[in-house]
Design a protein around this motif. Structure first.
Motif, PDB file in Angstrom:
ATOM      1  N   LYS A  37       0.830  -1.210   0.000  1.00 15.61           N
ATOM      2  CA  LYS A  37       0.000   0.000   0.000  1.00 15.61           C
ATOM      3  C   LYS A  37       0.864   1.260   0.000  1.00 15.61           C
ATOM      4  N   ARG A  38       1.924   1.216  -0.822  1.00 19.55           N
ATOM      5  CA  ARG A  38       2.855   2.338  -0.912  1.00 19.55           C
ATOM      6  C   ARG A  38       2.926   2.945  -2.309  1.00 19.55           C
ATOM      7  N   LEU A  39       2.059   2.487  -3.205  1.00 24.99           N
ATOM      8  CA  LEU A  39       2.050   3.069  -4.545  1.00 24.99           C
ATOM      9  C   LEU A  39       1.323   4.400  -4.482  1.00 24.99           C
ATOM     10  N   ARG A  40       2.042   5.487  -4.746  1.00 25.35           N
ATOM     11  CA  ARG A  40       1.475   6.822  -4.612  1.00 25.35           C
ATOM     12  C   ARG A  40       0.942   7.316  -5.960  1.00 25.35           C
ATOM     13  N   PRO A  41      -0.327   7.757  -5.997  1.00 28.18           N
ATOM     14  CA  PRO A  41      -0.854   8.329  -7.244  1.00 28.18           C
ATOM     15  C   PRO A  41      -0.212   9.682  -7.522  1.00 28.18           C
ATOM     16  N   ILE A  42      -0.057  10.015  -8.794  1.00 27.92           N
ATOM     17  CA  ILE A  42       0.510  11.317  -9.173  1.00 27.92           C
ATOM     18  C   ILE A  42      -0.361  11.933 -10.256  1.00 27.92           C
ATOM     19  N   LEU A  45       7.623  13.871  -4.479  1.00 28.18           N
ATOM     20  CA  LEU A  45       7.133  12.605  -5.026  1.00 28.18           C
ATOM     21  C   LEU A  45       7.946  11.436  -4.492  1.00 28.18           C
ATOM     22  N   ASP A  46       7.301  10.283  -4.398  1.00 30.42           N
ATOM     23  CA  ASP A  46       7.912   9.074  -3.852  1.00 30.42           C
ATOM     24  C   ASP A  46       8.810   8.416  -4.895  1.00 30.42           C
ATOM     25  N   SER A  63       7.634   4.896  -6.321  1.00 31.46           N
ATOM     26  CA  SER A  63       6.445   5.035  -7.173  1.00 31.46           C
ATOM     27  C   SER A  63       6.800   5.651  -8.521  1.00 31.46           C
ATOM     28  N   THR A  64       7.566   6.729  -8.519  1.00 27.35           N
ATOM     29  CA  THR A  64       7.938   7.355  -9.798  1.00 27.35           C
ATOM     30  C   THR A  64       8.823   6.429 -10.620  1.00 27.35           C
TER      31      THR A  64
END
Length: 310
Positions: free
Chosen positions: A52-57, A176-177, A180-181
């Motif tokens: 649960k660490r995928l960050r939306p951008i 930004l993470d 994720s990026t």
């Protein structure tokens, strides 16, 4: 933490040359790169979703990830794969070590960062060391059109790598993470390489040799997921110029492995090169230690402020 990240990147990327060599064969470079980053992207996306660490951008940030994918997870590798057909791996290593200077100059150009004196001296020592390390290969290189093609492709690939560093640094400046990026950028890089391979009519049949498959897994999981995440975190912590100094140590790891397993014989210029590169590290490490001390000081100050508020 910086020293751990630095050492991990050097050891991981210093060994990926073996895996890349094992992938040489009938498979087009664009196809191998596409498979590598497609697998890496799947591993990262699944792992981040499970944790649960995928960050939306935002869509605008996705466009920057497309650019990052093209620069550092696609076109740069294609340049290096094709350059290997024209020049030696030693000359490629010398050119790739220019990432130290490219990163310092690009950081100045895009972010207005001053180039520290110790970074310049460390880069010059490192470049001199890499040149000395591969001096016999450089002497053997004959000036011909193939040489200039190989050098041009390597310079282009190295500059693309540097631009990818700048984009990652921009990501982190916008909060930004990194994982994720990286996951998004690897996805876009894989799609771009697949489209390029398809446009060239390349064969996508997976090479089923055990050596190729093991190399693919190592490059995707260790070299890409772990290696690039550690490297870009390091870029955010110590700057692109300092992080790129890792590139000067990759050949030393490769030659050490070659000494043990392939009976590589060191020559006088190689020993001189080793000494120069290590001296460059001694010049560079005070920056790493200072950044680490500054980070610890900031954390301690934050904890003191919290206790004071209580």
């Amino acid at each position: 933490m910086n020293a751990v990240l630095y050492g991990a990147v050097v050891l991981i990327w210093g060994t990926t040359w073996i895996a890349i060599a094992l992938q040489q064969g009938s498979t087009a470079p664009e196809v191998s790169v596409a498979y590598r980053f497609a697998l890496a992207a799947v591993v990262m996306l699944v792992a981040l979703m499970i944790m649960k660490r995928l960050r939306p951008i935002s869509p605008a940030q996705h466009l920057w990830c497309v650019a990052q994918g093209a620069c550092v997870f696609g076109l740069n590798f294609v340049c290096f794969y094709h350059a290997a057909a024209f020049i030696t791996s030693g000359l490629e290593s010398v050119i790739f070590s220019m990432a130290v200077l490219f990163n310092a100059l690009n950081a100045r150009l895009f972010f207005g960062q001053l180039v520290r004196a110790n970074v310049v001296w460390a880069a010059l020592l490192g470049l001199a060391g890499i040149t000395s390390l591969f001096w016999p290969e450089l002497q053997a290189a004959e000036p011909n059109p193939d040489l200039f093609i190989g050098v041009g492709l390597s310079v282009l690939g190295t500059y693309g790598f540097s631009l990818g560093n700048m984009i990652s640094q921009r990501h982190q400046r916008h909060g930004l993470d990194v994982p994720s990026t990286n996951a998004y950028a690897m996805t876009y890089g894989a799609v771009l390489m697949a489209a390029m391979a398809w446009g060239q009519g390349a064969d996508f049949a997976l090479d089923m040799r055990e050596s190729y498959l093991l190399a693919l897994i190592y490059l995707a999981v260790i070299g890409s997921v772990v290696g690039f995440t550690a490297y870009f975190v390091l870029v955010g912590r110590i700057g692109a110029g300092g992080a790129a100094y890792c590139t000067l140590l990759f050949p030393l790891v490769a030659l050490t492995i070659s000494t043990v397993f392939e009976n590589y014989h060191w020559h006088a210029s190689g020993v001189v090169g080793l000494v120069l590169i290590l001296c460059g590290n001694l010049v560079m490490f005070p920056t790493l230690l200072q950044r680490l001390a500054d980070g610890l000081k900031h954390r301690l100050k934050g904890r003191v402020d919290v206790l004071t508020e209580r």
